[in-house]
Design an enzyme around this catalytic site. Structure first.
Site, PDB file in Angstrom:
ATOM      1  N   GLY A 176      10.164   1.727  -0.858  1.00  0.00           N
ATOM      2  CA  GLY A 176       9.967   0.556   0.188  1.00  0.00           C
ATOM      3  C   GLY A 176       9.233   0.519   1.219  1.00  0.00           C
ATOM      4  N   THR A 177       8.590  -0.598   1.813  1.00  0.00           N
ATOM      5  CA  THR A 177       7.753  -0.643   3.006  1.00  0.00           C
ATOM      6  C   THR A 177       7.607  -2.005   2.894  1.00  0.00           C
ATOM      7  OG1 THR A 177       5.426   0.016   3.538  1.00  0.00           O
ATOM      8  CG2 THR A 177       5.801  -1.001   1.116  1.00  0.00           C
ATOM      9  N   THR A 178       6.835  -2.585   4.331  1.00  0.00           N
ATOM     10  CA  THR A 178       6.518  -3.787   4.610  1.00  0.00           C
ATOM     11  C   THR A 178       4.804  -3.790   4.921  1.00  0.00           C
ATOM     12  OG1 THR A 178       8.490  -4.202   5.362  1.00  0.00           O
ATOM     13  CG2 THR A 178       6.846  -5.882   6.006  1.00  0.00           C
ATOM     14  N   LYS A 237       0.075   3.520   6.300  1.00  0.00           N
ATOM     15  CA  LYS A 237      -0.312   2.745   5.109  1.00  0.00           C
ATOM     16  C   LYS A 237      -1.470   1.892   4.953  1.00  0.00           C
ATOM     17  CE  LYS A 237       4.930   2.908   4.670  1.00  0.00           C
ATOM     18  NZ  LYS A 237       6.255   1.957   4.522  1.00  0.00           N
TER      19      LYS A 237
END
Length: 236
Positions: A15-17, A48
């Site tokens: 998961g990430t944004t 990231k």
């Protein structure tokens, strides 16, 4: 095998944004810093947003290993491209290289990517390369598990012709909103602003982000304890 460990060979959720936004004069890229491995936080302060050239950056979501190898290959090819042409690669060229690798290896990769940058021909550009390897030029792009909570927000908040400050504030607010809702997003917020004047990186610690949806403020966290304590030296 301990049943509490689960199947070690099963796929792990990641998961990430990640966010990319155009504004009047350039682009702003943003991301959280939490790298998750299933239920575990493997790295709480990862970066990231990866540099591809002096004027093009890549936001990575999905498998960290997959997205890192894509960025390494694209960086290498763009370096050769720059030497051959004698000038920096455009954002479109970089995005199409990312798309080529992602599409040709779509059955083996778990990678959702956003390419953003500025060049003298087209100005600031954002390209989304989601799972599967298609490519979409967009005024803004959002990706990762936290993006599910942001589509309505961006429909309301994004507008054409924003200033640099407005775009940076929008990205930070959006990432902090995703962190509040998405358990796989968290940590700090990093942004990269790219325009004709160059590149500016900014860092927003987690305790400086706005709190949303009745979030609890950090209190006596491990970092607070370590920064205020003076441990006695160990006796040999």
């Amino acid at each position: 095998m301990d049943p509490s460990l689960g199947d070690l060979n099963s796929a792990l959720s990641t998961g990430t944004t990640i966010i990319g936004v155009t504004y009047n004069g350039g682009v702003v890229l943003g991301a959280d810093s939490r790298t998750s491995t299933g239920m575990y936080v493997a790295n709480r302060a990862s970066d990231k947003i990866t540099q591809l050239t002096d004027n093009v950056y890549l936001c990575r979501s999905g498998s960290a290993a997959d997205t890192q190898i894509i960025s390494d290959y694209v960086r290498y090819y763009l370096h050769q491209h720059t030497i051959q042409l004698g000038q920096p690669a455009t954002v479109k060229v970089a995005a199409n290289l990312v798309r080529l690798l992602a599409y040709n290896n779509k059955n083996m990769l778990q990678a959702g990517l956003i390419v953003g940058g500025w060049d003298k021909y087209e100005g600031g550009k954002i390209y989304g390369v989601p799972l599967g390897g298609t490519i979409l030029e967009q005024p803004f792009a959002i990706g990762g598990s936290g993006s599910s909570y942001l589509y309505g927000f961006f429909d309301q908040a994004w507008r054409e012709g924003m200033t640099q400050e407005e775009a940076e504030q929008l990205v930070v607010k959006a990432v902090s909103l995703a962190i509040a809702r998405d358990g796989a997003s968290g940590g700090v917020v990093r942004t990269v602003t790219i325009n004709s004047e160059g590149v500016a990186r900014k860092f927003y610690p987690g305790d400086s982000l706005p709190l949303w949806h009745e979030e609890l403020e950090a209190h006596e966290s491990l970092l607070d304890i370590l920064s205020t304590s003076n441990p006695e030296p160990m006796d040999s």
